[in-house]
Design a protein around this motif. Structure first.
Motif, PDB file in Angstrom:
ATOM      1  N   UNK A 161     -59.801 -34.125 -10.742  1.00 21.43           N
ATOM      2  CA  UNK A 161     -58.627 -34.746 -10.138  1.00 21.43           C
ATOM      3  C   UNK A 161     -58.717 -34.624  -8.633  1.00 21.43           C
ATOM      4  N   UNK A 162     -58.615 -35.748  -7.932  1.00 18.84           N
ATOM      5  CA  UNK A 162     -58.586 -35.768  -6.466  1.00 18.84           C
ATOM      6  C   UNK A 162     -57.182 -36.179  -6.040  1.00 18.84           C
ATOM      7  N   UNK A 163     -56.487 -35.264  -5.383  1.00 18.08           N
ATOM      8  CA  UNK A 163     -55.133 -35.562  -4.928  1.00 18.08           C
ATOM      9  C   UNK A 163     -55.167 -36.372  -3.626  1.00 18.08           C
ATOM     10  N   UNK A 164     -54.270 -37.366  -3.539  1.00 19.22           N
ATOM     11  CA  UNK A 164     -54.087 -38.090  -2.283  1.00 19.22           C
ATOM     12  C   UNK A 164     -55.148 -39.112  -1.965  1.00 19.22           C
ATOM     13  N   UNK A 165     -55.409 -40.041  -2.884  1.00 13.50           N
ATOM     14  CA  UNK A 165     -56.422 -41.072  -2.654  1.00 13.50           C
ATOM     15  C   UNK A 165     -56.148 -41.802  -1.344  1.00 13.50           C
ATOM     16  N   UNK A 166     -57.209 -42.096  -0.623  1.00 14.14           N
ATOM     17  CA  UNK A 166     -57.084 -42.866   0.613  1.00 14.14           C
ATOM     18  C   UNK A 166     -57.430 -42.086   1.847  1.00 14.14           C
ATOM     19  N   UNK A 167     -57.164 -40.768   1.849  1.00 14.02           N
ATOM     20  CA  UNK A 167     -57.558 -39.951   2.982  1.00 14.02           C
ATOM     21  C   UNK A 167     -59.072 -39.826   3.082  1.00 14.02           C
ATOM     22  N   UNK A 168     -59.543 -39.361   4.227  1.00 11.12           N
ATOM     23  CA  UNK A 168     -60.979 -39.288   4.454  1.00 11.12           C
ATOM     24  C   UNK A 168     -61.696 -38.406   3.454  1.00 11.12           C
ATOM     25  N   UNK A 169     -61.204 -37.166   3.245  1.00  6.25           N
ATOM     26  CA  UNK A 169     -61.839 -36.252   2.301  1.00  6.25           C
ATOM     27  C   UNK A 169     -61.656 -36.763   0.879  1.00  6.25           C
ATOM     28  N   UNK A 170     -60.465 -37.251   0.548  1.00  4.18           N
ATOM     29  CA  UNK A 170     -60.197 -37.713  -0.808  1.00  4.18           C
ATOM     30  C   UNK A 170     -61.061 -38.908  -1.179  1.00  4.18           C
ATOM     31  N   UNK A 171     -61.172 -39.882  -0.298  1.00  2.00           N
ATOM     32  CA  UNK A 171     -61.990 -41.056  -0.609  1.00  2.00           C
ATOM     33  C   UNK A 171     -63.450 -40.660  -0.777  1.00  2.00           C
ATOM     34  N   UNK A 172     -63.912 -39.709   0.042  1.00  2.00           N
ATOM     35  CA  UNK A 172     -65.276 -39.216  -0.105  1.00  2.00           C
ATOM     36  C   UNK A 172     -65.456 -38.499  -1.440  1.00  2.00           C
ATOM     37  N   UNK A 173     -64.475 -37.671  -1.809  1.00  2.00           N
ATOM     38  CA  UNK A 173     -64.581 -36.909  -3.057  1.00  2.00           C
ATOM     39  C   UNK A 173     -64.606 -37.834  -4.268  1.00  2.00           C
ATOM     40  N   UNK A 178     -67.799 -39.474  -8.588  1.00  2.00           N
ATOM     41  CA  UNK A 178     -68.150 -40.576  -9.480  1.00  2.00           C
ATOM     42  C   UNK A 178     -69.649 -40.819  -9.502  1.00  2.00           C
ATOM     43  N   UNK A 179     -70.267 -40.765  -8.328  1.00  2.00           N
ATOM     44  CA  UNK A 179     -71.712 -40.976  -8.249  1.00  2.00           C
ATOM     45  C   UNK A 179     -72.484 -39.895  -8.990  1.00  2.00           C
ATOM     46  N   UNK A 180     -71.903 -38.692  -9.080  1.00  2.00           N
ATOM     47  CA  UNK A 180     -72.548 -37.581  -9.775  1.00  2.00           C
ATOM     48  C   UNK A 180     -72.297 -37.603 -11.280  1.00  2.00           C
ATOM     49  N   UNK A 181     -71.553 -38.590 -11.760  1.00  2.00           N
ATOM     50  CA  UNK A 181     -71.318 -38.712 -13.189  1.00  2.00           C
ATOM     51  C   UNK A 181     -70.076 -38.034 -13.697  1.00  2.00           C
ATOM     52  N   UNK A 182     -69.197 -37.577 -12.793  1.00  7.73           N
ATOM     53  CA  UNK A 182     -67.939 -36.974 -13.215  1.00  7.73           C
ATOM     54  C   UNK A 182     -66.928 -38.067 -13.561  1.00  7.73           C
ATOM     55  N   UNK A 183     -65.959 -37.712 -14.387  1.00  2.98           N
ATOM     56  CA  UNK A 183     -64.825 -38.588 -14.690  1.00  2.98           C
ATOM     57  C   UNK A 183     -63.724 -38.240 -13.697  1.00  2.98           C
ATOM     58  N   UNK A 198     -59.890 -47.133  -7.689  1.00  2.00           N
ATOM     59  CA  UNK A 198     -60.578 -47.638  -8.873  1.00  2.00           C
ATOM     60  C   UNK A 198     -61.878 -48.342  -8.476  1.00  2.00           C
ATOM     61  N   UNK A 199     -61.854 -49.047  -7.371  1.00  2.00           N
ATOM     62  CA  UNK A 199     -63.068 -49.708  -6.871  1.00  2.00           C
ATOM     63  C   UNK A 199     -64.121 -48.684  -6.455  1.00  2.00           C
ATOM     64  N   UNK A 200     -63.691 -47.489  -6.023  1.00  2.00           N
ATOM     65  CA  UNK A 200     -64.628 -46.447  -5.595  1.00  2.00           C
ATOM     66  C   UNK A 200     -65.198 -45.662  -6.766  1.00  2.00           C
ATOM     67  N   UNK A 201     -64.695 -45.909  -7.980  1.00  2.00           N
ATOM     68  CA  UNK A 201     -65.265 -45.247  -9.144  1.00  2.00           C
ATOM     69  C   UNK A 201     -64.323 -44.386  -9.948  1.00  2.00           C
TER      70      UNK A 201
END
Length: 323
Positions: A161-173, A178-183, A198-201
């Motif tokens: 779970x990544x809290x606060x989608x849109x921030x710099x750290x959150x968007x990176x996380x 997602x790239x590492x295969x996590x849900x 959703x577009x970021x994975x």
């Protein structure tokens, strides 16, 4: 050269202390290098400095900016690793050096045409990254990388779970996990930011505080007061919350009974090592992952970028071009 300089601090009107000024081109001391800055990026750290949080007033005036990508004196394209520290003092991890300093804390930062840093802080910029993309990485993206993989040990298949989608750290996380295969699950009050996630994975993006369909193994927490209860309630027994910020407030109720009864782990994380920056670049090359750039601004418009950050209008990073 032109630079954005913090000259005063005000908790209520932080941008009143940020001015554009002409300052001398820095002369590197022995063992340091001068970098022509091609791109920099905004971070919450800059606003905390202007508010007087964690940055003594006696260190002003100070050129702000923690992120930088540019060209060194030999013409090499570089990314600037932003932690100025002694790795030996931290047992091989420079983020544990008690005398460490992020760029712009005790040394002039990257909102300028030139900056100087120790030579070990220069990392070759891959050709597949633009300067604008590379400037997004040193603080926010490496913070997310360390939180996920060094501190939480996220693996393929883990629920995050990544809290606060849109921030710099959150968007990176979101992108890195997602790239590492996590849900990946994420939250935001903004419908537009939930859609972007959703577009970021991300598998699902829900309004802040909404119950998830399953418990998660790891929570990436940079929001603080506004999301803390939801973070703990979303975490499975034995799961891990990693904290690297508290933009909505740093002192939420601890809920110690839940933490000890469910044997949950709460871990702090700050910055990254130079090795982690290099490792992240290798991962990005392998996966094709790229940072999210919300907007690119000339240095003269740095105030408008910070106003957008304060208002929560950014989705990803705001990049500044010093020249």
């Amino acid at each position: 050269m032109r630079a954005a300089v913090a000259i005063s601090q005000d908790a209520d009107d932080p941008l009143s202390g940020l001015v554009l000024d002409d300052v001398p081109v820095p002369d590197p001391p022995p063992g340091w290098a001068r970098v022509q800055v091609k791109a920099s990026a905004l971070n919450m750290h800059d606003l905390w400095t202007l508010r007087g949080v964690g940055h003594p007033a006696e260190h002003l005036p100070m050129v702000l900016g923690c992120d930088a990508a540019g060209v060194d004196e030999e013409g090499n394209e570089v990314i600037v690793y932003p932690v100025i520290a002694d790795a030996d003092a931290g047992g091989g991890d420079e983020t544990l050096d008690p005398n460490r300093a992020l760029l712009s804390e005790r040394h002039d930062g990257s909102f300028a045409e030139y900056l100087t840093v120790p030579r070990r802080n220069l990392v070759p910029k891959p050709s597949w990254l633009s300067f604008e993309e590379a400037a997004c990485l040193p603080v926010a993206w490496t913070t997310a990388y360390r939180m996920l993989f060094t501190r939480a040990g996220v693996r393929a298949g883990d629920r995050v779970l990544v809290q606060g989608a849109g921030g710099g750290v959150a968007s990176a996380a979101i992108g890195l996990a997602s790239a590492a295969g996590a849900v990946v699950y994420t939250t935001s009050r903004s419908e537009a930011k939930r859609k972007a996630a959703l577009d970021w994975g991300a598998r699902a993006a829900v309004p802040t505080g909404e119950r998830l369909t399953e418990k998660v193994d790891v929570v990436i927490e940079t929001v603080g007061d506004a999301t803390w209860k939801h973070s703990l309630r979303s975490l499975r027994p034995g799961g891990t919350v990693v904290i690297a910020g508290a933009t909505s407030g740093p002192n939420p109720p601890a809920d110690l009974a839940r933490i000890f009864y469910l044997q949950q782990r709460v871990i702090g994380s700050t910055g990254c090592t130079r090795h982690e920056l290099v490792a992240m670049l290798r991962m990005m090359e392998a996966t094709g992952l790229r940072p999210v750039v919300d907007r690119v601004l000339p240095l003269e418009d740095v105030h408008s970028g910070f106003r957008a950050m304060e208002a929560g209008e950014l989705t990803g990073k705001a990049v500044v071009l010093p020249s």
